[in-house]
Design a protein around this motif. Structure first.
Motif, PDB file in Angstrom:
ATOM      1  N   ASP A 227      -4.406   7.079  -2.367  1.00  0.00           N
ATOM      2  CA  ASP A 227      -4.266   5.851  -1.573  1.00  0.00           C
ATOM      3  C   ASP A 227      -4.279   4.666  -2.552  1.00  0.00           C
ATOM      4  O   ASP A 227      -5.261   4.449  -3.255  1.00  0.00           O
ATOM      5  CB  ASP A 227      -5.441   5.757  -0.581  1.00  0.00           C
ATOM      6  CG  ASP A 227      -5.268   4.615   0.403  1.00  0.00           C
ATOM      7  OD1 ASP A 227      -4.292   3.843   0.266  1.00  0.00           O
ATOM      8  OD2 ASP A 227      -6.103   4.501   1.333  1.00  0.00           O
TER       9      ASP A 227
ATOM     10  N   ARG B 181       0.837  -1.204   0.000  1.00  0.00           N
ATOM     11  CA  ARG B 181       0.000   0.000   0.000  1.00  0.00           C
ATOM     12  C   ARG B 181       0.874   1.258   0.000  1.00  0.00           C
ATOM     13  O   ARG B 181       1.908   1.297   0.670  1.00  0.00           O
ATOM     14  CB  ARG B 181      -0.888  -0.006   1.249  1.00  0.00           C
ATOM     15  CG  ARG B 181      -1.904   1.092   1.283  1.00  0.00           C
ATOM     16  CD  ARG B 181      -2.825   0.913   2.472  1.00  0.00           C
ATOM     17  NE  ARG B 181      -3.842   1.948   2.496  1.00  0.00           N
ATOM     18  CZ  ARG B 181      -4.708   2.099   3.482  1.00  0.00           C
ATOM     19  NH1 ARG B 181      -4.704   1.271   4.510  1.00  0.00           N
ATOM     20  NH2 ARG B 181      -5.600   3.062   3.448  1.00  0.00           N
TER      21      ARG B 181
ATOM     22  N   LYS C 247       0.328   5.430   0.502  1.00  0.00           N
ATOM     23  CA  LYS C 247      -0.670   6.416   0.883  1.00  0.00           C
ATOM     24  C   LYS C 247      -0.022   7.782   1.080  1.00  0.00           C
ATOM     25  O   LYS C 247       1.024   7.887   1.728  1.00  0.00           O
ATOM     26  CB  LYS C 247      -1.347   5.963   2.189  1.00  0.00           C
ATOM     27  CG  LYS C 247      -2.665   6.619   2.443  1.00  0.00           C
ATOM     28  CD  LYS C 247      -3.297   6.113   3.718  1.00  0.00           C
ATOM     29  CE  LYS C 247      -4.537   6.949   3.979  1.00  0.00           C
ATOM     30  NZ  LYS C 247      -5.034   6.797   5.316  1.00  0.00           N
TER      31      LYS C 247
ATOM     32  N   THR D  16      -3.497   0.496  -3.419  1.00  0.00           N
ATOM     33  CA  THR D  16      -3.210  -0.859  -2.947  1.00  0.00           C
ATOM     34  C   THR D  16      -3.039  -1.778  -4.158  1.00  0.00           C
ATOM     35  O   THR D  16      -3.666  -1.582  -5.199  1.00  0.00           O
ATOM     36  CB  THR D  16      -4.336  -1.429  -2.048  1.00  0.00           C
ATOM     37  OG1 THR D  16      -5.561  -1.331  -2.745  1.00  0.00           O
ATOM     38  CG2 THR D  16      -4.430  -0.708  -0.723  1.00  0.00           C
TER      39      THR D  16
END
Lengths: 251, 149
Positions: free
Chosen positions: A150, A143, A145, A152
């Protein structure tokens, strides 16, 4: 006289302490110096404190160029945490830090890298080069961020630039056999692969594409999103059909 | 009038104090001198086999000289070096109070507090060992290392 010498010796052994510009290393189980191979092993409960960073680990292998102080690379193993004075925080099962090339690699479950508002996590590995800005987050639960985005996916590769205290993603490539996800302030995007280039402000999504914005949902096989205008084009290569769901309130 | 009767009582007292001081200081210095002689005599301690032993560890790159104040032979090869044990090479020094030196294998082991110094480096440990002709140095126990840029 003998007692005075012993006392002086005792204090000379214990008054060692770090001054500005120095690096202090303490271990519970000693240091093994290999002069030929140019490295030393720091064993058990290792703490390295310098002006620039603080590192804790179970075991550290420090490579040096000429003398022991001349460290070029630090390989840390077991419960590693690294905190720098510039706001970098890193932790993982293993951390390999190439000081000369400013290359940082974090390995293992719950690998974590934080650079101010930029946060990277993975259960396998995180690689960052501070000079080039290139990074790679690989493995389950990977991930990335920031304040603006954001992401993933199983594999997240890219490049970031540092603008004062702000890290901005310049290039991005995200892959996952099942599904990747990119969330911005207004868009929620899903696909199997995504590419982003800040120069032309375009995000491209490939395979099993789904874009959610407010109450609308659009699916297809390919999507091209302009991040400036937030307009997007979705196509479907196989059937030529694009599925769009619009909430009645917005119609 | 007798000249002695002309001496002031106060002057006489000062003179007496001065003479007493000289007497006491002579005794004191004699005692110190005796102690120093005794210490010198004790330095040739029958409990030690060698006084001021000196050895060398040789490897391809450098020569490490080993010196101490006293030494005892543990067997044909091993010597227990005591008091101000110094290991000195062109690149580092190690100071300790008790080290077992193996002449044959060119190794050294210490379980006493040790201080290592080289350019920009200072290591303090609870002991050390030198093996592979000085190529490998192991610092034991709780160890503190200071690196100076």
């Amino acid at each position: 006289m003998k007692y005075i010498i012993t006392i002086l010796l005792f204090f000379s052994f214990h008054t060692i302490g770090r001054e500005s510009g120095q690096t202090e290393i303490t271990t519970d189980d000693g240091i093994e110096v290999f002069n030929q191979e140019k490295y030393y092993l720091l064993k058990t409960n290792v703490k390295i404190i310098s002006d620039e960073y603080v590192l804790n680990a179970d075991l550290v292998k420090a490579y040096f160029l000429k003398d022991l102080y001349d460290i070029t690379r630090i390989f840390s193993d077991g419960n590693v945490t690294l905190n720098s004075s510039k706001g970098i925080k890193a932790s993982g099962e293993k951390i390999d830090f190439d000081i000369i090339n400013e290359d940082l690699q974090i390995f293992g479950k719950n690998s974590l890298f934080i650079n101010n508002e930029l946060k990277m996590t993975s259960d396998k590995e995180i690689k960052i080069n501070n000079t080039t800005g290139n990074f790679m987050i690989n493995g389950p639960n990977s991930r990335l961020k920031t304040n603006k985005i954001d992401i993933t996916g199983y594999l997240i590769k890219g490049k970031f630039t540092q603008l004062e205290n702000d890290n901005e993603v310049e290039l991005l490539n995200v892959e996952d056999e099942t599904q990747i996800n990119i969330k911005t302030e207004t868009l929620d995007m899903y696909a199997r692969r995504a590419e982003y280039d800040k120069q032309n402000n375009i995000i491209e999504l490939f395979d099993n594409v789904k874009i959610l914005r407010d109450n609308e949902s659009i699916s297809g096989n390919y999507a091209k999103i302009n991040t400036l205008t937030e307009s997007y084009k979705v196509t479907s290569k196989e059937s030529g059909k694009v599925k769009a769901l619009l909430d009645r309130k917005d119609e | 009038m007798n000249n002695f009767l002309k001496i002031n009582k106060k002057t006489l007292l000062i003179l007496l104090i001065f003479l007493t001081a000289i007497f006491l200081s002579t005794i004191f210095f004699n005692k110190i001198s005796t102690n120093v002689t005794k210490e010198n005599f004790l330095s040739i301690d029958p409990k030690f086999d060698i006084i001021n032993p000196s050895f060398t560890i040789n490897n391809e790159k450098e020569k490490i000289s080993v010196t101490a104040n006293k030494g005892n032979f543990l067997n044909n090869n091993k010597i227990l070096l005591k008091n101000n044990v110094f290991f000195q090479s062109s690149s580092f020094t190690i100071f300790s109070d008790e080290v077992t030196f193996d002449k044959k294998n060119q190794t050294a082991i210490s379980k006493s507090n040790s201080k290592f110094k080289s350019e920009g480096t200072e290591i303090i440990s609870e002991g050390f060992s030198i093996s592979e002709n000085g190529d490998i140095i192991l610092f034991n126990g709780k160890t503190s290392l200071i690196l100076i840029k």
